[in-house]
Design a protein around this motif. Structure first.
Motif, short mmCIF file in Angstrom:
data_model
loop_
_atom_site.label_atom_id
_atom_site.label_comp_id
_atom_site.label_asym_id
_atom_site.label_seq_id
_atom_site.Cartn_x
_atom_site.Cartn_y
_atom_site.Cartn_z
N HIS A 226 0.80 -1.22 0.00
CA HIS A 226 0.00 0.00 0.00
C HIS A 226 0.84 1.27 0.00
N GLY A 227 2.00 1.24 0.65
CA GLY A 227 2.80 2.45 0.78
C GLY A 227 3.87 2.61 -0.28
N VAL A 228 3.77 1.86 -1.37
CA VAL A 228 4.80 1.90 -2.40
C VAL A 228 4.97 3.31 -2.97
N ALA A 259 -9.29 -7.03 -8.32
CA ALA A 259 -7.99 -6.63 -7.81
C ALA A 259 -8.12 -5.63 -6.67
N ILE A 260 -9.08 -4.71 -6.79
CA ILE A 260 -9.30 -3.73 -5.72
C ILE A 260 -9.83 -4.42 -4.47
N ASP A 261 -10.65 -5.45 -4.65
CA ASP A 261 -11.07 -6.26 -3.50
C ASP A 261 -9.85 -6.81 -2.77
N ASP A 262 -8.92 -7.33 -3.54
CA ASP A 262 -7.71 -7.91 -2.97
C ASP A 262 -6.89 -6.84 -2.23
N VAL A 265 -8.54 -6.10 1.10
CA VAL A 265 -8.33 -7.17 2.07
C VAL A 265 -6.91 -7.12 2.61
N ARG A 266 -5.94 -6.83 1.73
CA ARG A 266 -4.53 -6.80 2.16
C ARG A 266 -4.24 -5.64 3.11
N ALA A 267 -5.12 -4.65 3.15
CA ALA A 267 -4.89 -3.52 4.06
C ALA A 267 -4.79 -4.00 5.50
N ALA A 278 -5.98 4.40 3.90
CA ALA A 278 -5.51 3.21 4.62
C ALA A 278 -5.96 1.94 3.92
N MET A 279 -7.14 1.96 3.31
CA MET A 279 -7.69 0.76 2.70
C MET A 279 -7.13 0.49 1.31
N TYR A 280 -6.84 1.55 0.55
CA TYR A 280 -6.43 1.37 -0.85
C TYR A 280 -5.03 1.89 -1.14
N GLY A 281 -4.38 2.49 -0.16
CA GLY A 281 -2.99 2.88 -0.30
C GLY A 281 -2.72 3.85 -1.43
#
Length: 498
Positions: A226-228, A259-262, A265-267, A278-281
């Motif tokens: 997320h923080g890339v 992909a956005i679902d993924d 979830v990874r958040a 925070a959720m989508y970075g």
């Protein structure tokens, strides 16, 4: 030509000679490449000299302005449309190419990187062409020769002949490089520039940057978190991220949503106050703040809908530049405000209704959302419920009749009370009881002409018609003939044919 200086042939170009040139313009090269090649072949002079000799606005041509480009094409006797097709227009905030607005760091007409194999194929130095494909930041290799492009990081030239390409060619002869596999996105870009796509897909109506920039950010978040920070990644890593994202993006909106679902979830956050960043970075950050000059395309709408559909966004809030006109979900916090219940009590009620897992805790449910239509109906029910001991009076029945109808499930309480738990009071939704009364009110009214013998529900049950719940259910579905006394509401107004 109006507004142009008088052509000169002093020590340089004879205009009549230029009009007779037969040097072919190649559709894969930029307008600046054609200018440099023409100058090298016809005059051997720098590009600035040929523009001055023809009276063409030099800065305007270098910036890709349509007027000077047309002037130059007309002066040398070629179709202006062909030259305009290879021109990049430099604007204050962006670059335009074939009617598409592109970010300045995404594409530029200056010579920064080349394929040495292509230049060798061109032949002698004066015949070198700067390809349109090399003008895009995402192009790192040549799809024809499967080799990396050579970067001239310290230079950015108008004419390819002004860079130290000859030295690079000499070095290349001494080094044998392993072939590079051409990524899918580069094949797509190459075909799009050459107009060889050959089939319709959902990317046809989008600009080059809309497809590739969105693919790059999407892939970077999936590959590197997320923080890339894209600008901190090496060219190889950015290329890998772009290939990952392009494979998803080109498949269409359903693939992007998955992909956005993924990503969501990874958040891994369960905080109630966790926002879209925070959720989508970096994907949200890019669409919200870093793509303001150039329209990012349909991915902004796809992410906006995803946020609204998975977060408790209230009506009137702004999400990615648009005001939300309708709330779709509630959070636990917004439901607390709507119902005026304590957070713990509401949490237990939602567990009873099956909206929250039985083993979950309040702290774990900060990011849960609940469909507006369903939970707002429950909110309305809770705002004006009817207690069990008040049901009999409300439906015009005796206490025994009301209890019998409740226990048999003719009408059910808002919260199930079959299991032991912390829901102490049995309450009913007013709308459910009103629906029950409306079905009774739909029975035909007893008339004075009807001389059949009728009795109340209680009398019919005593006469062998069965228990109250079975009799009332049979009446409501039309299996047992009954009428009602006009002006007498509820159960006490029902008259059963004896």
């Amino acid at each position: 030509m109006a507004g142009r200086s008088k052509p000169s042939s002093r020590g340089g170009l004879d205009v009549t000679t230029m009009l007779r040139t037969r040097l072919a313009y190649e559709s894969d090269e930029t307008a600046l490449s054609w200018l440099g090649r023409l100058a090298a072949v016809e005059t051997g002079q720098p590009v600035n000299r040929i523009l001055a000799d023809l009276g063409v606005d030099r800065m305007g041509f270098l910036a890709g302005k349509p007027g000077p480009v047309r002037d130059f094409a007309t002066a040398i006797g070629m179709d202006p449309a062909k030259l305009l097709d290879g021109a990049f227009r430099i604007l204050p905030r962006e670059t335009a190419f074939r009617g598409e607005d592109l970010s300045k760091d995404f594409a530029a007409p200056w010579v920064r990187k080349v394929c040495l194999h292509c230049l060798r194929d061109d032949g002698e130095r004066k015949a070198w062409r700067h390809r349109i494909l090399w003008c895009f930041r995402v192009t790192q290799s040549c799809p024809i020769h499967n080799d990396r492009l050579t970067d001239f990081v310290d230079g950015q030239a108008v004419d390819i002949r002004t860079l130290p390409v000859s030295k690079a060619l000499d070095r290349q002869r001494q080094v044998s490089a392993d072939p590079v596999q051409t990524p899918r996105y580069l094949d797509w870009l190459d075909h799009r520039i050459a107009r060889r796509n050959g089939h319709d897909d959902w990317t046809d109506g989008q600009t080059l940057e809309q497809v590739l920039a969105a693919s790059e950010v999407l892939g970077a978040v999936l590959d590197y978190g997320h923080g890339v920070r894209l600008h901190s990644l090496s060219a190889d890593k950015r290329g890998t991220a772009l290939e990952t994202g392009f494979g998803i993006y080109v498949e269409g909106p359903a693939s992007i949503r998955s992909a956005i679902d993924d990503i969501r979830v990874r958040a891994g956050t369960k905080a109630a106050q966790a926002g879209p960043l925070a959720m989508y970075g970096r994907l949200f950050d890019w669409l919200a703040t870093r793509s303001s000059f150039v329209d990012p395309g349909p991915i902004r709408g796809i992410l906006r809908d995803h946020i609204i559909e998975h977060s408790a966004v209230d009506r009137g809030e702004t999400v990615l530049g648009e005001v939300v006109t309708e709330r779709r979900f509630h959070s636990l916090g917004s439901l607390v405000e709507a119902t005026r219940l304590t957070r713990r009590r509401l949490f237990l009620l939602l567990q009873k209704l099956g909206y929250v897992d039985q083993g979950a805790t309040i702290a774990e449910c900060g990011d849960l959302v609940f469909p507006v239509g369903e939970v707002e109906t429950i909110c309305a029910d809770l705002a004006d419920p009817i207690l069990l001991h008040d049901v009999a009076a409300y439906i015009g029945a005796s206490n025994a009749q009301a209890l019998a109808l409740y226990r048999s499930g003719v009408f059910r309480p808002i919260f199930p009370a079959e299991e032991r738990g912390e829901i102490r009071r049995i309450v009913f939704a007013r709308r459910h009881l009103d629906d029950f009364l409306a079905r009774i009110a739909a029975l035909p009214v007893r008339t004075e002409d009807d001389d059949r013998r009728f009795g109340t529900v209680a009398l019919a049950c005593q006469g062998g018609a069965g228990p109250t719940s079975a009799l009332v259910s049979a009446i409501l579905v039309g299996e047992r003939h009954a009428v009602r006394e006009e002006g007498v509401p509820g159960i006490k107004g029902i008259r059963v044919a004896m």
